[in-house]
Design an enzyme around this catalytic site. Sequence first.
Site, PDB file in Angstrom:
ATOM      1  CB  CYS A 231      40.807  74.091  57.007  1.00 32.97           C
ATOM      2  SG  CYS A 231      40.657  75.884  57.094  1.00 32.97           S
TER       3      CYS A 231
ATOM      4  CE  LYS B  49      83.992  60.946  75.786  1.00 33.66           C
ATOM      5  NZ  LYS B  49      82.646  60.760  76.271  1.00 33.66           N
TER       6      LYS B  49
HETATM    7  N1  LIG Z   1      84.706  65.185  69.290  1.00 32.02           N
HETATM    8  C1  LIG Z   1      84.262  65.559  70.487  1.00 32.02           C
HETATM    9  N2  LIG Z   1      83.383  64.761  71.159  1.00 32.02           N
HETATM   10  C2  LIG Z   1      82.931  65.184  72.367  1.00 32.02           C
HETATM   11  C3  LIG Z   1      83.332  66.417  72.924  1.00 32.02           C
HETATM   12  N3  LIG Z   1      82.718  66.556  74.127  1.00 32.02           N
HETATM   13  C4  LIG Z   1      81.948  65.485  74.287  1.00 32.02           C
HETATM   14  N4  LIG Z   1      82.061  64.632  73.245  1.00 32.02           N
HETATM   15  C5  LIG Z   1      81.301  63.391  73.124  1.00 32.02           C
HETATM   16  O1  LIG Z   1      82.143  62.264  73.267  1.00 32.02           O
HETATM   17  C6  LIG Z   1      81.561  61.218  72.524  1.00 32.02           C
HETATM   18  C7  LIG Z   1      82.542  60.107  72.320  1.00 32.02           C
HETATM   19  O2  LIG Z   1      82.854  59.556  73.536  1.00 32.02           O
HETATM   20  P1  LIG Z   1      82.291  58.119  73.995  1.00 32.02           P
HETATM   21  O3  LIG Z   1      82.437  57.976  75.437  1.00 32.02           O
HETATM   22  O4  LIG Z   1      82.880  57.112  73.102  1.00 32.02           O
HETATM   23  O5  LIG Z   1      80.814  58.403  73.635  1.00 32.02           O
HETATM   24  P2  LIG Z   1      79.583  57.575  73.786  1.00 32.02           P
HETATM   25  O6  LIG Z   1      78.466  58.518  73.649  1.00 32.02           O
HETATM   26  O7  LIG Z   1      79.613  56.752  75.010  1.00 32.02           O
HETATM   27  O8  LIG Z   1      79.652  56.721  72.502  1.00 32.02           O
HETATM   28  P3  LIG Z   1      80.121  55.225  72.282  1.00 32.02           P
HETATM   29  O9  LIG Z   1      81.617  55.185  72.202  1.00 32.02           O
HETATM   30  O10 LIG Z   1      79.494  54.851  70.995  1.00 32.02           O
HETATM   31  O11 LIG Z   1      79.602  54.504  73.453  1.00 32.02           O
HETATM   32  C8  LIG Z   1      81.139  61.913  71.259  1.00 32.02           C
HETATM   33  O12 LIG Z   1      80.148  61.184  70.609  1.00 32.02           O
HETATM   34  C9  LIG Z   1      80.632  63.220  71.769  1.00 32.02           C
HETATM   35  O13 LIG Z   1      79.263  63.107  71.986  1.00 32.02           O
HETATM   36  C10 LIG Z   1      84.258  67.222  72.190  1.00 32.02           C
HETATM   37  O14 LIG Z   1      84.669  68.300  72.579  1.00 32.02           O
HETATM   38  N5  LIG Z   1      84.677  66.758  70.987  1.00 32.02           N
END
Ligand SMILES: Nc1nc2c(ncn2[C@@H]2O[C@H](COP(=O)(O)OP(=O)(O)OP(=O)(O)O)[C@@H](O)[C@H]2O)c(=O)[nH]1
Length: 622
Positions: A161, A319
């Site tokens: 520096c 989810k």
């Molecule tokens: N595989 C998995 N996904 C999960 C889990 N909990 C939450 N998810 C989320 O669920 C998402 C898929 O669900 P969607 O409702 O299709 O997700 P999104 O974010 O709206 O995505 P799009 O379908 O592209 O609109 C995944 O991308 C994760 O982010 C889990 O335990 N396992």
Amino acid sequence: MITTMPPEESGRSSYLPRKRHLENPSEEQSKRSRLYQNANVIPHGWLDCPRFGHEIGPIIPSKVPLSESYNDHLPPDKRYTFRQLLTNNKRNKLGLVIDLTNTTRYYNPSTDLRREGIEYVKIRCSGRDSVPDNVSVNTFVHEVNQFERRNFSKKSVLVHCTHGHNRTGFMVVHYLMRSSPLMSVTQALKTFYDARPPGIYKSDYIDALYSFYHETKPESAVCPPTPEWKRSEENESLSLPLSSPCVPLVIKRMSNDDVLGDEIPYGQEKCYQEFCYEMMNIKIEGRSSSLQFPGSHPVSLDREGFQLLRRRYYYATWKADGTRYMMLLTREGCYLIDRKFRFRRVQMRFPCKPHETKVNDYTLLDGEMVVDNFLDGQGKPRQARRYLVYDMVAVNGVPVSDRPFSERWSVIDREVIRPRNDEKKVTKGYRYEMEPFGVRIKAFCLLSSVEKKVFNELIPSLSHDSDGIILQGWDEPYVYQRNQALLKWKFLDTIDFLFEVGRDGRYLLFLYENGRNKLMEGHTVEFRGDGWEEPGRYSGKLLECFWDKEDKVWVPMRVRVDKSQPNGMGTFRGVMKSINDGITKEVLLKEIKEIVRLPMYVERIRVDTLAAERRRHGNRRG
Ligand SMILES: Nc1nc2c(ncn2[C@@H]2O[C@H](COP(=O)(O)OP(=O)(O)OP(=O)(O)O)[C@@H](O)[C@H]2O)c(=O)[nH]1
């Protein structure tokens, strides 16, 4: 003539350590500003500042060498040019110079360096009273690492520096912290101090390092005094405002759309993207510059999905409705990977095993970042960001994507979660609570306990949102992008459309097909409720919409800032099929009740329940 320089670089400057007695400060100020316009000014304190320090790995910390045009203004024994350095430094030839100054006037890299075959990288850091920003630090560490990888003849990297202490020391400490994981800031500062005494002498730089690496600054840690060569001139310099005006502290509420971490250099991101593809055994076709987010994506549960549930063995989980990130753990840092396949560095720690000096290196996880809202012990509302890990693609550079899910899940626990939790109990200096988020492994339940456990216990007790359940095949591999065997069931089926207001004022919805956006003729959108009063504001945005069966319209629920593309036609068809199949919660639970009575399920649930009981017993005894 010897002149002083403006405070462009070091804040305050002058060449000669002369005491001036100011009769009229404003007259003095204007005199100085005239001097500052001069070209060959010597940086304040530079003259008596030692030229360079000892090597730290490949790095030589140095003050800025001045081009030969400065020589007329300097006593011969004080000159310090690249030519001198290259002639005297025969033993250890230079391969790279990293310039952290905020100006280009000290030397000309084309003539002084590149012509000699020495690489040159400029990372502008303003110095003064602000530490180099995180993106500059990421660039610095990347440049040194890249150089080391191609540096077969063991050449050195000269880092400078203006004086080679504060900004240089700051960068070197970051480099040390990232190349020797689990090194403490105190050790790294000492290494720099030993190589270039008195090391970093700005206390805010030292504090920033402790804070960045989430470490408690030991009481014994003292900031070295400003060296004499710098101080003598400081006394006679004009007083400049040192600290920024007080900004009132605003405590921002956390949201799922907050941008976390710091950008990393393009080249580094490319390497990491390719690593992800390699771990999933995906061939890179065409340009590697347009790689897509490879994370596994569930499909909506429809009647056919029930057949899959019957044939294969499934577990269930809630989810989590936050933001999807994959996460790459390397010894140099931890990177969140978003849906746009962009990487950002977050300061986290992932030790391998308790008391080992290793950290996870090239471990690739998948999960959801959520914001938990809860009341603390005193009943005050609190927020905590947590990353819920639900899958793993690679562990320490070894792909596990083709292993059954049950195995991947136990590897997450064994290699990532437990070592972290164990180290938390024993670590003294490192403050895990200062990290940008907590990390947990997601719980998966037997399909037979979906109603009782997932719907009735887990989901109502969550501190974050959940928009449905995930049905996870227990023996399934990790599948890149759309995964027909990974099922989601949502309370409300949704689609992410691109919304546009047409020239005629019509509201248009688009989905993605064959590399472009396709207009969904005949689909109507209706904006309802608070906050959606001015639809025009959302033109060009991705809107997550649910389907109103009665009115046969799409209703926007939220703007998706985490994605760059609307859903594809495949997802759309899947969602529509699921809607038309009318899989309500009641239908789902009824079907699952039948499925778990199938002999294959009865037997595997029996075995898994026994194994879980044994584990619980073992843990209690342990
Ligand atoms: N595989 C998995 N996904 C999960 C889990 N909990 C939450 N998810 C989320 O669920 C998402 C898929 O669900 P969607 O409702 O299709 O997700 P999104 O974010 O709206 O995505 P799009 O379908 O592209 O609109 C995944 O991308 C994760 O982010 C889990 O335990 N396992």
